[in-house]
Motif scaffolding. Structure first.
Motif, PDB file in Angstrom:
ATOM      1  N   MET A  80       4.167 -12.095 -10.163  1.00  0.00           N
ATOM      2  CA  MET A  80       3.257 -12.176  -9.026  1.00  0.00           C
ATOM      3  C   MET A  80       3.993 -11.710  -7.773  1.00  0.00           C
ATOM      4  SD  MET A  80       0.870 -15.284  -7.907  1.00  0.00           S
ATOM      5  CE  MET A  80       0.501 -15.576  -6.216  1.00  0.00           C
ATOM      6  N   THR A  81       3.290 -10.971  -6.961  1.00  0.00           N
ATOM      7  CA  THR A  81       3.817 -10.458  -5.705  1.00  0.00           C
ATOM      8  C   THR A  81       2.985 -11.023  -4.580  1.00  0.00           C
ATOM      9  OG1 THR A  81       4.414  -8.396  -6.808  1.00  0.00           O
ATOM     10  CG2 THR A  81       4.331  -8.340  -4.433  1.00  0.00           C
ATOM     11  N   SER A  82       3.621 -11.415  -3.477  1.00  0.00           N
ATOM     12  CA  SER A  82       2.833 -11.943  -2.368  1.00  0.00           C
ATOM     13  C   SER A  82       2.299 -10.803  -1.510  1.00  0.00           C
ATOM     14  CB  SER A  82       3.664 -12.915  -1.526  1.00  0.00           C
ATOM     15  OG  SER A  82       4.779 -12.248  -0.980  1.00  0.00           O
ATOM     16  N   LEU A  83       1.174 -11.046  -0.892  1.00  0.00           N
ATOM     17  CA  LEU A  83       0.533 -10.073  -0.027  1.00  0.00           C
ATOM     18  C   LEU A  83       1.314  -9.996   1.283  1.00  0.00           C
ATOM     19  CD1 LEU A  83      -1.954  -8.245   0.519  1.00  0.00           C
ATOM     20  CD2 LEU A  83      -3.047 -10.277   1.486  1.00  0.00           C
ATOM     21  N   CYS A  84       1.584  -8.796   1.724  1.00  0.00           N
ATOM     22  CA  CYS A  84       2.269  -8.562   2.991  1.00  0.00           C
ATOM     23  C   CYS A  84       1.227  -8.099   4.004  1.00  0.00           C
ATOM     24  CB  CYS A  84       3.352  -7.509   2.789  1.00  0.00           C
ATOM     25  SG  CYS A  84       4.269  -7.132   4.288  1.00  0.00           S
ATOM     26  N   VAL A  85       1.150  -8.756   5.147  1.00  0.00           N
ATOM     27  CA  VAL A  85       0.236  -8.369   6.210  1.00  0.00           C
ATOM     28  C   VAL A  85       1.081  -7.982   7.417  1.00  0.00           C
ATOM     29  CG1 VAL A  85      -1.669  -9.085   7.710  1.00  0.00           C
ATOM     30  CG2 VAL A  85      -1.546  -9.941   5.370  1.00  0.00           C
ATOM     31  N   ILE A  86       0.888  -6.755   7.906  1.00  0.00           N
ATOM     32  CA  ILE A  86       1.664  -6.279   9.048  1.00  0.00           C
ATOM     33  C   ILE A  86       0.744  -5.614  10.070  1.00  0.00           C
ATOM     34  CG2 ILE A  86       3.751  -5.946   7.653  1.00  0.00           C
ATOM     35  CD1 ILE A  86       3.220  -2.910   7.774  1.00  0.00           C
ATOM     36  N   GLN A  87       1.250  -5.458  11.288  1.00  0.00           N
ATOM     37  CA  GLN A  87       0.522  -4.680  12.284  1.00  0.00           C
ATOM     38  C   GLN A  87       0.896  -3.231  12.074  1.00  0.00           C
ATOM     39  OE1 GLN A  87       0.897  -6.025  16.326  1.00  0.00           O
ATOM     40  NE2 GLN A  87      -0.855  -7.358  16.010  1.00  0.00           N
ATOM     41  N   GLY A  88      -0.097  -2.366  12.103  1.00  0.00           N
ATOM     42  CA  GLY A  88       0.169  -0.955  11.923  1.00  0.00           C
ATOM     43  C   GLY A  88      -1.068  -0.219  11.448  1.00  0.00           C
ATOM     44  N   ASP A  89      -0.832   1.008  11.024  1.00  0.00           N
ATOM     45  CA  ASP A  89      -1.887   1.918  10.606  1.00  0.00           C
ATOM     46  C   ASP A  89      -1.786   2.135   9.100  1.00  0.00           C
ATOM     47  OD1 ASP A  89      -3.547   4.094  10.113  1.00  0.00           O
ATOM     48  OD2 ASP A  89      -2.636   5.380  11.639  1.00  0.00           O
ATOM     49  N   ALA A  90      -2.819   1.784   8.378  1.00  0.00           N
ATOM     50  CA  ALA A  90      -2.797   1.915   6.918  1.00  0.00           C
ATOM     51  C   ALA A  90      -2.718   3.369   6.458  1.00  0.00           C
ATOM     52  CB  ALA A  90      -4.019   1.240   6.297  1.00  0.00           C
ATOM     53  N   THR A  91      -3.016   4.328   7.348  1.00  0.00           N
ATOM     54  CA  THR A  91      -2.866   5.737   6.969  1.00  0.00           C
ATOM     55  C   THR A  91      -1.427   6.206   7.130  1.00  0.00           C
ATOM     56  OG1 THR A  91      -3.400   6.701   9.133  1.00  0.00           O
ATOM     57  CG2 THR A  91      -5.257   6.259   7.622  1.00  0.00           C
ATOM     58  N   ASP A  92      -0.555   5.307   7.557  1.00  0.00           N
ATOM     59  CA  ASP A  92       0.878   5.585   7.666  1.00  0.00           C
ATOM     60  C   ASP A  92       1.621   4.492   6.912  1.00  0.00           C
ATOM     61  OD1 ASP A  92       3.312   6.663   8.426  1.00  0.00           O
ATOM     62  OD2 ASP A  92       3.299   5.704  10.402  1.00  0.00           O
ATOM     63  N   PRO A  93       1.477   4.467   5.574  1.00  0.00           N
ATOM     64  CA  PRO A  93       2.017   3.366   4.777  1.00  0.00           C
ATOM     65  C   PRO A  93       3.537   3.249   4.891  1.00  0.00           C
ATOM     66  CG  PRO A  93       1.163   5.103   3.345  1.00  0.00           C
ATOM     67  CD  PRO A  93       0.827   5.476   4.762  1.00  0.00           C
ATOM     68  N   GLN A  94       3.986   2.017   5.110  1.00  0.00           N
ATOM     69  CA  GLN A  94       5.404   1.726   5.324  1.00  0.00           C
ATOM     70  C   GLN A  94       6.041   1.234   4.030  1.00  0.00           C
ATOM     71  OE1 GLN A  94       6.768   2.419   8.507  1.00  0.00           O
ATOM     72  NE2 GLN A  94       4.740   3.366   8.558  1.00  0.00           N
ATOM     73  N   ALA A  95       6.439   2.162   3.186  1.00  0.00           N
ATOM     74  CA  ALA A  95       7.102   1.815   1.920  1.00  0.00           C
ATOM     75  C   ALA A  95       7.726   3.068   1.341  1.00  0.00           C
ATOM     76  CB  ALA A  95       6.093   1.236   0.924  1.00  0.00           C
ATOM     77  N   ALA A  96       8.739   2.857   0.526  1.00  0.00           N
ATOM     78  CA  ALA A  96       9.346   3.974  -0.198  1.00  0.00           C
ATOM     79  C   ALA A  96       8.582   4.168  -1.504  1.00  0.00           C
ATOM     80  CB  ALA A  96      10.815   3.668  -0.484  1.00  0.00           C
ATOM     81  N   GLY A  97       8.688   5.342  -2.075  1.00  0.00           N
ATOM     82  CA  GLY A  97       8.088   5.613  -3.374  1.00  0.00           C
ATOM     83  C   GLY A  97       6.612   5.941  -3.288  1.00  0.00           C
ATOM     84  N   PRO A  98       5.964   6.028  -4.453  1.00  0.00           N
ATOM     85  CA  PRO A  98       4.534   6.366  -4.506  1.00  0.00           C
ATOM     86  C   PRO A  98       3.676   5.281  -3.849  1.00  0.00           C
ATOM     87  CG  PRO A  98       5.553   6.511  -6.683  1.00  0.00           C
ATOM     88  CD  PRO A  98       6.552   5.878  -5.770  1.00  0.00           C
ATOM     89  N   LYS A  99       2.632   5.714  -3.163  1.00  0.00           N
ATOM     90  CA  LYS A  99       1.760   4.795  -2.447  1.00  0.00           C
ATOM     91  C   LYS A  99       0.298   5.172  -2.683  1.00  0.00           C
ATOM     92  CE  LYS A  99       4.459   6.165   0.913  1.00  0.00           C
ATOM     93  NZ  LYS A  99       5.701   6.398   0.199  1.00  0.00           N
ATOM     94  N   ILE A 100      -0.556   4.152  -2.773  1.00  0.00           N
ATOM     95  CA  ILE A 100      -2.001   4.351  -2.833  1.00  0.00           C
ATOM     96  C   ILE A 100      -2.591   3.695  -1.593  1.00  0.00           C
ATOM     97  CG2 ILE A 100      -4.148   3.795  -4.046  1.00  0.00           C
ATOM     98  CD1 ILE A 100      -2.513   3.820  -6.662  1.00  0.00           C
ATOM     99  N   VAL A 101      -3.358   4.464  -0.818  1.00  0.00           N
ATOM    100  CA  VAL A 101      -4.069   3.938   0.342  1.00  0.00           C
ATOM    101  C   VAL A 101      -5.511   3.706  -0.105  1.00  0.00           C
ATOM    102  CG1 VAL A 101      -4.873   4.407   2.689  1.00  0.00           C
ATOM    103  CG2 VAL A 101      -2.572   5.135   1.985  1.00  0.00           C
ATOM    104  N   ALA A 102      -5.921   2.441  -0.145  1.00  0.00           N
ATOM    105  CA  ALA A 102      -7.244   2.071  -0.655  1.00  0.00           C
ATOM    106  C   ALA A 102      -8.183   1.735   0.494  1.00  0.00           C
ATOM    107  CB  ALA A 102      -7.122   0.873  -1.593  1.00  0.00           C
TER     108      ALA A 102
END
Length: 158
Positions: A1-23
Protein backbone atom coordinates in the motif's frame (compact mmCIF):
# COMPACT_ATOMS: atom_id res chain seq x y z
CA UNK A 1 0.00 0.00 0.00
CA UNK A 2 1.18 3.48 -0.87
CA UNK A 3 -0.09 6.63 0.81
CA UNK A 4 -1.62 9.42 -1.23
CA UNK A 5 0.61 12.47 -1.61
CA UNK A 6 -1.15 15.84 -1.84
CA UNK A 7 0.96 18.83 -2.88
CA UNK A 8 0.48 22.36 -4.17
CA UNK A 9 1.29 22.61 -7.83
CA UNK A 10 0.18 21.94 -11.37
CA UNK A 11 -0.82 18.39 -12.28
CA UNK A 12 0.31 19.03 -15.87
CA UNK A 13 3.84 19.37 -14.49
CA UNK A 14 4.13 16.08 -12.57
CA UNK A 15 6.86 16.07 -9.92
CA UNK A 16 8.38 12.59 -10.08
CA UNK A 17 11.11 10.64 -11.80
CA UNK A 18 10.31 7.88 -14.26
CA UNK A 19 7.12 7.19 -16.23
CA UNK A 20 4.07 9.21 -15.23
CA UNK A 21 0.35 9.09 -16.01
CA UNK A 22 -1.63 12.33 -15.69
CA UNK A 23 -5.26 11.34 -15.07
CA UNK A 24 -8.30 13.57 -15.45
CA UNK A 25 -12.06 13.26 -15.88
CA UNK A 26 -13.82 13.98 -19.18
CA UNK A 27 -17.51 14.01 -20.08
CA UNK A 28 -19.39 11.60 -22.33
CA UNK A 29 -20.65 14.31 -24.71
CA UNK A 30 -17.40 15.08 -26.49
CA UNK A 31 -17.13 18.53 -24.92
CA UNK A 32 -13.67 19.85 -24.08
CA UNK A 33 -13.01 23.43 -23.11
CA UNK A 34 -13.56 24.15 -19.41
CA UNK A 35 -11.82 23.12 -16.22
CA UNK A 36 -8.60 21.12 -16.04
CA UNK A 37 -8.72 20.23 -19.75
CA UNK A 38 -7.79 23.84 -20.53
CA UNK A 39 -4.48 23.35 -18.68
CA UNK A 40 -3.95 20.00 -20.43
CA UNK A 41 -4.49 21.57 -23.86
CA UNK A 42 -2.24 24.50 -23.03
CA UNK A 43 0.62 22.11 -22.27
CA UNK A 44 -0.08 19.35 -24.82
CA UNK A 45 -2.44 19.48 -27.85
CA UNK A 46 -2.51 15.70 -28.37
CA UNK A 47 -5.00 14.68 -25.60
CA UNK A 48 -7.72 17.02 -26.88
CA UNK A 49 -7.27 15.92 -30.50
CA UNK A 50 -7.32 12.26 -29.46
CA UNK A 51 -10.40 12.73 -27.24
CA UNK A 52 -12.35 14.53 -29.97
CA UNK A 53 -11.44 11.82 -32.51
CA UNK A 54 -12.36 9.11 -29.96
CA UNK A 55 -15.78 10.74 -29.48
CA UNK A 56 -16.33 11.38 -33.21
CA UNK A 57 -15.58 7.73 -34.04
CA UNK A 58 -17.42 6.33 -30.97
CA UNK A 59 -19.58 3.97 -33.02
CA UNK A 60 -16.42 1.96 -33.69
CA UNK A 61 -14.68 2.13 -30.30
CA UNK A 62 -15.20 1.93 -26.52
CA UNK A 63 -16.02 5.63 -25.89
CA UNK A 64 -18.46 5.85 -22.97
CA UNK A 65 -18.72 6.05 -19.20
CA UNK A 66 -15.91 4.12 -17.53
CA UNK A 67 -13.63 4.06 -20.59
CA UNK A 68 -10.08 5.42 -20.60
CA UNK A 69 -7.97 6.66 -23.49
CA UNK A 70 -4.19 6.81 -22.96
CA UNK A 71 -2.36 9.49 -24.96
CA UNK A 72 1.42 9.65 -24.85
CA UNK A 73 2.54 13.28 -24.81
CA UNK A 74 6.20 12.75 -23.96
CA UNK A 75 8.37 9.70 -23.71
CA UNK A 76 7.81 9.69 -19.94
CA UNK A 77 4.29 11.20 -19.68
CA UNK A 78 0.95 9.72 -20.73
CA UNK A 79 -2.38 11.49 -20.26
CA UNK A 80 -5.37 9.36 -19.26
CA UNK A 81 -8.63 10.79 -20.66
CA UNK A 82 -11.17 9.15 -18.30
CA UNK A 83 -14.89 9.26 -19.12
CA UNK A 84 -16.28 9.77 -15.63
CA UNK A 85 -19.06 12.30 -16.04
CA UNK A 86 -22.40 12.12 -17.82
CA UNK A 87 -23.07 15.41 -19.55
CA UNK A 88 -21.72 18.76 -18.46
CA UNK A 89 -24.39 20.36 -16.28
CA UNK A 90 -26.30 19.52 -13.15
CA UNK A 91 -29.88 18.71 -14.09
CA UNK A 92 -32.77 16.45 -13.25
CA UNK A 93 -30.43 13.44 -13.16
CA UNK A 94 -28.13 15.14 -10.64
CA UNK A 95 -24.54 16.23 -11.01
CA UNK A 96 -22.50 15.08 -14.01
CA UNK A 97 -20.03 13.03 -11.91
CA UNK A 98 -20.54 9.27 -12.07
CA UNK A 99 -18.57 7.77 -9.20
CA UNK A 100 -18.88 4.20 -10.50
CA UNK A 101 -17.42 5.27 -13.85
CA UNK A 102 -14.54 7.08 -12.11
CA UNK A 103 -13.80 3.93 -10.14
CA UNK A 104 -13.82 1.81 -13.29
CA UNK A 105 -11.53 4.33 -15.00
CA UNK A 106 -9.09 4.36 -12.10
CA UNK A 107 -8.93 0.55 -12.08
CA UNK A 108 -7.88 0.74 -15.75
CA UNK A 109 -5.35 3.47 -14.93
CA UNK A 110 -3.93 1.29 -12.14
CA UNK A 111 -3.45 -1.60 -14.59
CA UNK A 112 -1.69 0.70 -17.04
CA UNK A 113 0.46 2.23 -14.29
CA UNK A 114 1.56 -1.25 -13.15
CA UNK A 115 2.40 -2.24 -16.73
CA UNK A 116 4.44 0.94 -17.29
CA UNK A 117 5.85 1.06 -13.74
CA UNK A 118 4.42 4.59 -13.65
CA UNK A 119 3.27 6.96 -10.96
CA UNK A 120 -0.13 8.65 -11.28
CA UNK A 121 -0.73 12.41 -11.03
CA UNK A 122 -4.02 14.29 -11.02
CA UNK A 123 -5.92 17.32 -9.80
CA UNK A 124 -8.84 16.60 -7.44
CA UNK A 125 -10.58 14.76 -10.27
CA UNK A 126 -14.33 15.08 -10.60
CA UNK A 127 -14.57 17.81 -7.95
CA UNK A 128 -14.81 20.85 -10.19
CA UNK A 129 -17.31 21.19 -13.02
CA UNK A 130 -18.39 17.54 -12.64
CA UNK A 131 -19.80 18.39 -9.19
CA UNK A 132 -18.23 15.56 -7.23
CA UNK A 133 -16.83 15.75 -3.72
CA UNK A 134 -13.37 14.74 -2.57
CA UNK A 135 -15.03 12.93 0.35
CA UNK A 136 -16.36 10.47 -2.27
CA UNK A 137 -13.50 10.57 -4.81
CA UNK A 138 -10.60 10.36 -2.32
CA UNK A 139 -11.56 6.89 -1.05
CA UNK A 140 -11.93 5.68 -4.66
CA UNK A 141 -8.40 6.93 -5.45
CA UNK A 142 -7.13 5.21 -2.31
CA UNK A 143 -8.87 1.89 -3.09
CA UNK A 144 -7.92 1.71 -6.78
CA UNK A 145 -4.43 3.23 -6.81
CA UNK A 146 -2.86 3.60 -3.38
CA UNK A 147 -3.87 0.19 -2.03
CA UNK A 148 -2.48 -1.29 -5.24
CA UNK A 149 0.90 0.24 -4.48
CA UNK A 150 0.72 2.85 -7.26
CA UNK A 151 2.52 6.08 -6.23
CA UNK A 152 -0.21 8.72 -6.55
CA UNK A 153 0.01 12.50 -6.23
CA UNK A 154 -2.90 14.94 -6.14
CA UNK A 155 -2.14 18.55 -7.01
CA UNK A 156 -3.90 21.56 -5.54
CA UNK A 157 -3.23 24.84 -7.34
CA UNK A 158 -1.57 27.30 -4.98
Amino acid sequence: MTSLCVIQGDATDPQAAGPKIVAHVCNDLGGWGKGFVVAVSRRWPEPERAYRRWHRERADNDFGLGAVQFVEVRRDITVANMIGQHGMRTGSKGKPIRYEAVEQCLRTVAEEARARKASVHMPRIGCGLAGGTWARIGPIVDATLCRSGIPTTVYDLG
